[in-house]
Design an enzyme around this catalytic site. Structure first.
Site, PDB file in Angstrom:
ATOM      1  N   PRO A  59       0.832  -1.205   0.000  1.00 23.73           N
ATOM      2  CA  PRO A  59       0.000   0.000   0.000  1.00 23.73           C
ATOM      3  C   PRO A  59       0.868   1.257   0.000  1.00 23.73           C
ATOM      4  O   PRO A  59       1.860   1.344   0.715  1.00 23.73           O
ATOM      5  CB  PRO A  59      -0.809  -0.125   1.292  1.00 23.73           C
ATOM      6  CG  PRO A  59      -0.816  -1.589   1.608  1.00 23.73           C
ATOM      7  CD  PRO A  59       0.504  -2.103   1.130  1.00 23.73           C
ATOM      8  N   LYS A  63       3.406   6.283   4.112  1.00 24.38           N
ATOM      9  CA  LYS A  63       2.643   5.039   4.019  1.00 24.38           C
ATOM     10  C   LYS A  63       2.119   4.582   5.382  1.00 24.38           C
ATOM     11  O   LYS A  63       1.585   3.480   5.502  1.00 24.38           O
ATOM     12  CB  LYS A  63       3.527   3.933   3.434  1.00 24.38           C
ATOM     13  CG  LYS A  63       4.071   4.223   2.041  1.00 24.38           C
ATOM     14  CD  LYS A  63       4.968   3.083   1.570  1.00 24.38           C
ATOM     15  CE  LYS A  63       5.631   3.381   0.240  1.00 24.38           C
ATOM     16  NZ  LYS A  63       6.503   2.282  -0.206  1.00 24.38           N
ATOM     17  N   ARG A  88       2.324  -9.903   8.254  1.00 23.67           N
ATOM     18  CA  ARG A  88       3.492 -10.767   8.444  1.00 23.67           C
ATOM     19  C   ARG A  88       4.761  -9.935   8.466  1.00 23.67           C
ATOM     20  O   ARG A  88       5.718 -10.239   9.169  1.00 23.67           O
ATOM     21  CB  ARG A  88       3.553 -11.811   7.322  1.00 23.67           C
ATOM     22  CG  ARG A  88       2.379 -12.780   7.350  1.00 23.67           C
ATOM     23  CD  ARG A  88       2.379 -13.627   8.611  1.00 23.67           C
ATOM     24  NE  ARG A  88       1.215 -14.481   8.700  1.00 23.67           N
ATOM     25  CZ  ARG A  88       0.986 -15.303   9.722  1.00 23.67           C
ATOM     26  NH1 ARG A  88       1.853 -15.349  10.726  1.00 23.67           N
ATOM     27  NH2 ARG A  88      -0.095 -16.056   9.745  1.00 23.67           N
ATOM     28  N   ARG A 138      14.651  -3.041  -8.480  1.00 26.15           N
ATOM     29  CA  ARG A 138      13.192  -2.896  -8.434  1.00 26.15           C
ATOM     30  C   ARG A 138      12.620  -3.017  -9.836  1.00 26.15           C
ATOM     31  O   ARG A 138      13.193  -2.487 -10.795  1.00 26.15           O
ATOM     32  CB  ARG A 138      12.789  -1.530  -7.861  1.00 26.15           C
ATOM     33  CG  ARG A 138      13.057  -1.365  -6.373  1.00 26.15           C
ATOM     34  CD  ARG A 138      12.680   0.043  -5.939  1.00 26.15           C
ATOM     35  NE  ARG A 138      12.846   0.248  -4.517  1.00 26.15           N
ATOM     36  CZ  ARG A 138      11.905   0.040  -3.603  1.00 26.15           C
ATOM     37  NH1 ARG A 138      10.711  -0.375  -3.992  1.00 26.15           N
ATOM     38  NH2 ARG A 138      12.140   0.261  -2.334  1.00 26.15           N
TER      39      ARG A 138
END
Length: 272
Positions: free
Chosen positions: A2, A58, A111, A260
Site C-alpha cells: 500500500p 505510508k 506478516r 526494483r
C-alpha cells in the site's frame, strides 16, 4: 505494498467509521505484529477512543484520547477490513482484531507489517527519518524543484526513497514517470527545470487521481465499499507488460532499476 493513495483512502474511511467509539475488545493473534506483550497492548488501549487519524507517508497514526498512538504500517500484503453487527468475519487469517462497539476492525496480512502502540514522542521519533509529504500545501512547485535539484540517481530510485519523499512506492513511481513522459531510469540530476516542473504536476495528478479512485487494494474496506481497489484498472503502465501504451500504442516494457521492477513506454518515455 500500500502506498499514499491506499493509506489516504483508508484514513478517510476509518475516520468516517470509528472515531469516538470506545474500544471494547482487542484480540492479538500474532504477537510479532505488535511491540509489547498482548496484555500490555490491550490494557493500553481498551476503553479508549480514536479521536483523530493521521497519515504520514505510508503510515497511519491513530491518536487516542488517552494520549497514546497506534502506528500502522501494512508493508507487503497487509490490508484492513471493517465489519458491522453480525456480518461475517473475513475468510483470511487475521493478526489483530479491535472492536469499536459492534464494529470489528481486522488487520490482515501483517506478516511484515505491524501495529505498534507508542507515546507521542516515540511516534515522532519513529517517523523522524521520513521525507516530506509531496501533497502538503507547503510543497510548492518551487520547493519541489529545489528539492529534486539536490538529489542524484535514477528517478525511480528517488521517488521510492522514503527518506527523500514520503508515500510513493513501485506502482505510483512508474505511473508518475509515465505521466511526466520521463524514463524511470533517467538521472534526476540531468533533468531540466521544465521536466522537474512537469514532474511536480505529475505527482499531484497521479496521487490525487489514485486516491479519488480508491487505490489498488484487492479487498473492500467494508462489505458495501465499492471504491477501494478501483484504481487498479486505471494504471497506465504498472504491471502492464506487453500491453499497448494508452498514448501511442507501443508495448509497455518491464525492466529492473536498482533491483526494483519498473514499467514504462519505450516510445513516450526517454532517458535523455
Amino acid at each position: 505494498m500500500p502506498e499514499l493513495p491506499e493509506m489516504e483512502n483508508y484514513r478517510k474511511m476509518l475516520t468516517a467509521n470509528i472515531l469516538n467509539i470506545p474500544i471494547s475488545n482487542v484480540i492479538i493473534n500474532r504477537e510479532k505484529s505488535i511491540n509489547m506483550p498482548p496484555a500490555d497492548f490491550t490494557a493500553g488501549i481498551l476503553d479508549s477512543k480514536v479521536i483523530f487519524i493521521e497519515r504520514r507517508g505510508k503510515y497511519l497514526i491513530f491518536h487516542l484520547n488517552n494520549g497514546r498512538r497506534l502506528l500502522l504500517h501494512l508493508m507487503l500484503g497487509g490490508l484492513i477490513h471493517l465489519t458491522r453487527g453480525d456480518e461475517e468475519r473475513p475468510s483470511r487469517t487475521t493478526q489483530i482484531e479491535i472492536s469499536f462497539g459492534d464494529q470489528v476492525l481486522y488487520f490482515i496480512g501483517l506478516r511484515l507489517g505491524y501495529l505498534h502502540q507508542l507515546s507521542a514522542k516515540e511516534t515522532e521519533e519513529a517517523l523522524s527519518q521520513l521525507g516530506p509529504e509531496l501533497l502538503d500545501r507547503r510543497m510548492t512547485k518551487e520547493r519541489f524543484v529545489d528539492l529534486m535539484k539536490k538529489r542524484r540517481g535514477s528517478l525511480k530510485s528517488l521517488l521510492v526513497n522514503q527518506h527523500a519523499v514520503a508515500g510513493i512506492g513501485n506502482c505510483y513511481a512508474d505511473e508518475i514517470a509515465f505521466h511526466a513522459r520521463i524514463h524511470p531510469a533517467a538521472k534526476v540530476q540531468s533533468l531540466s527545470e521544465e521536466q522537474l516542473g512537469q514532474l511536480y504536476e505529475s505527482v499531484h495528478h497521479v496521487l490525487k487521481e489514485a486516491t479519488e479512485g480508491g487505490g489498488y487494494m484487492e479487498m473492500p474496506f467494508t462489505k458495501d465499499d465499492t471504491l477501494t481497489g478501483q484504481y487498479n484498472d486505471q494504471c497506465k503502465v504498472y504491471d502492464r507488460e506487453e500491453e499497448a501504451c494508452v498514448r501511442c500504442g507501443t508495448a509497455i516494457v518491464r525492466t529492473e532499476i536498482a533491483g526494483r521492477k519498473a514499467f514504462f513506454c519505450p516510445n513516450c518515455q526517454h532517458e535523455e
